[in-house]
Design an enzyme around this catalytic site. Structure first.
Site, short mmCIF file in Angstrom:
data_model
loop_
_atom_site.label_atom_id
_atom_site.label_comp_id
_atom_site.label_asym_id
_atom_site.label_seq_id
_atom_site.Cartn_x
_atom_site.Cartn_y
_atom_site.Cartn_z
N ASP A 139 -18.50 30.15 -56.07
CA ASP A 139 -19.84 30.64 -56.43
C ASP A 139 -19.95 32.10 -55.97
OD1 ASP A 139 -23.04 29.08 -56.50
OD2 ASP A 139 -22.68 31.23 -56.40
N ASP A 144 -21.66 32.41 -62.96
CA ASP A 144 -21.17 32.76 -61.62
C ASP A 144 -20.59 31.61 -60.82
OD1 ASP A 144 -23.37 31.50 -60.27
OD2 ASP A 144 -23.24 33.07 -58.74
N GLU A 145 -20.44 30.43 -61.42
CA GLU A 145 -19.82 29.36 -60.63
C GLU A 145 -18.94 28.46 -61.48
OE1 GLU A 145 -22.59 26.32 -59.11
OE2 GLU A 145 -24.15 27.39 -60.18
P1 TTP Z 1 -27.06 31.64 -58.06
O1 TTP Z 1 -25.61 31.36 -57.80
O2 TTP Z 1 -28.04 30.52 -57.92
O3 TTP Z 1 -27.56 32.79 -57.09
P2 TTP Z 1 -26.85 34.12 -56.63
O4 TTP Z 1 -25.43 34.18 -57.10
O5 TTP Z 1 -27.70 35.27 -57.06
O6 TTP Z 1 -26.93 34.02 -55.06
P3 TTP Z 1 -26.04 33.14 -54.05
O7 TTP Z 1 -25.35 34.14 -53.19
O8 TTP Z 1 -27.04 32.32 -53.30
O9 TTP Z 1 -25.12 32.32 -54.88
O10 TTP Z 1 -27.26 32.23 -59.51
C1 TTP Z 1 -26.31 33.07 -60.14
C2 TTP Z 1 -27.00 34.10 -61.01
O11 TTP Z 1 -27.79 33.48 -61.99
C3 TTP Z 1 -27.92 35.01 -60.23
O12 TTP Z 1 -27.27 36.14 -59.70
C4 TTP Z 1 -28.96 35.38 -61.26
C5 TTP Z 1 -29.00 34.22 -62.22
N1 TTP Z 1 -30.19 33.40 -61.98
C6 TTP Z 1 -31.31 33.55 -62.80
O13 TTP Z 1 -31.27 34.34 -63.76
N2 TTP Z 1 -32.44 32.82 -62.54
C7 TTP Z 1 -32.52 31.94 -61.49
O14 TTP Z 1 -33.55 31.30 -61.28
C8 TTP Z 1 -31.36 31.78 -60.65
C9 TTP Z 1 -31.40 30.81 -59.50
C10 TTP Z 1 -30.24 32.52 -60.94
MG MG Z 2 -24.10 32.56 -56.79
#
Ligand code: TTP
Ligand code: MG
Length: 348
Positions: free
Chosen positions: A8, A102-103
């Protein structure tokens, strides 16, 4: 026993912005709508210290953190970074299941090395290739791997070994379980159930009363059991364009002009839909006015217009009939071959 890794990216969209605009480094940065009714998609860890979060209205975030820099969403940049990350993951194994930009899950059961070591290498390759950091969870199944990737965020990794599963689950809040939303955890909290250990005390029929069919799954999940396999998405095997003509083409020059057009479309599609794929063969297809058809193909790594013209010339001269359809396309190297090549490139 499976060996699953969940990767992730850390504050993904915000991290891409900070990478692309180094003057943002160290400052609280969010990505989202700037208008009065805008919402944040995410924010970096500097901003999270002020309480800013994904899905928070921008005005609220700015109240919490007046210095917050809110950048507009640049989806194409995030997709590019995501594609690079996927290439790195697929160089490790074909057993990659992307969940979002992103994951992704990887099944590395077949590798005879520690999941820990593989995760470290992948994170290193991601950082050196994209300039972005990722966190990883390593566990015997998907649910635990996803929970674990959150444990040492940002830029860290955490393993739940088979021996740890029971202890790990006992104190885990039920809200962390895949599929138990805020609604589900509220329902359980009313019954005095907050941890998975407490949830394990409920009999299967009670879970079914509370959650319907998901109750059966939950019975296993709260014990750290999850046998869902990693499901790689199928990659397309080929890409082609074709056109049927209103009036049949009588001569070679007419066919050649149409081919030039099809070729340009194909090149655009290759850059878009099939970015990063390696071409193995080029082919053309011709249907004649008497409804006979023929294809001609050749081995080809870099499909250029000359290659397609040569193929079409030969196909065209196989019949004396006029032409009602022309198609042009490529076949891709299959994933096995692709992985070998990627692996070599990664090793260099
Ligand atoms: P996430 O992996 O949930 O968050 P993140 O990568 O920003 O942070 P973390 O370090 O906690 O993993 O989401 C990945 C991407 O998806 C995030 O950068 C932006 C997008 N996203 C949205 O557009 N809306 C949302 O509500 C969420 C949770 C994420
Ligand atoms: Mg993330």
């Amino acid at each position: 026993m499976r060996k699953i890794i969940h990767i992730d990216m850390d504050c993904f969209y915000a991290a891409v912005e900070v990478r692309d605009f180094p003057e943002l480094a160290g400052k609280p940065v969010a990505v989202g709508g700037q208008s009065a009714r805008g919402v944040l998609t995410t924010c970096n860890y500097e901003a999270r210290r002020f309480g800013c979060r994904s899905a928070m209205p921008t005005f609220k975030a700015l109240r919490m953190c007046p210095d917050l820099i809110v950048r507009p969403v640049r989806f194409e940049r995030y997709r590019e970074a995501s594609n690079k990350v996927r290439e790195i993951l697929r160089a490790c194994t074909q057993q990659v299941e992307p969940l979002s930009l992103d994951e992704a899950y990887l099944d590395v059961t077949a590798h005879n090395r520690y999941g820990w070591t593989i995760a470290k290498e992948i994170r290193g390759a991601i950082e050196s290739t994209t300039g972005l950091t990722a966190s990883a969870g390593i566990a015997p199944n998907k649910m635990l791997a996803k929970i674990a990737s959150d444990w040492r965020k940002p830029n860290g990794q955490f393993a739940v070994t088979p021996e740890m599963v029971d202890t790990f689950m006992r104190d885990l809040p039920v809200a962390k379980i895949w599929g138990v939303g805020p609604k589900g955890s509220n329902k359980l909290a009313k019954l005095g159930v907050v941890s998975c250990g407490e949830l394990q005390q409920l009999p299967a029929h009670r879970l079914r009363e509370l959650f319907g069919r998901f109750g059966d799954e939950l019975f296993n999940l709260c014990r750290g059991l999850d046998d869902r396999p990693v499901e790689p998405r199928r990659l397309r095997k080929s890409l082609s364009n074709e056109r049927t003509f209103e009036r049949n083409l009588e001569d070679w020059e007419g066919c050649r002009d149409e081919l030039d057009r099809l070729y340009r479309e194909l090149v655009d599609d290759l850059d878009g839909k099939a970015a990063g794929r390696q071409v193995a063969k080029a082919f053309v297809k011709v249907k004649f006015s008497d409804f006979t058809r023929t294809t001609k193909e050749c081995v080809c790594r870099k499909p250029d217009l000359e290659t397609f013209r040569a193929l079409l010339r030969e196909a065209f001269h196989r019949s004396g009939e006029s032409v009602r359809l022309i198609g042009a396309g490529v076949r891709f190297r299959d994933e096995d071959q692709q992985d070998e090549v990627d692996q070599l490139e990664l090793d260099l």
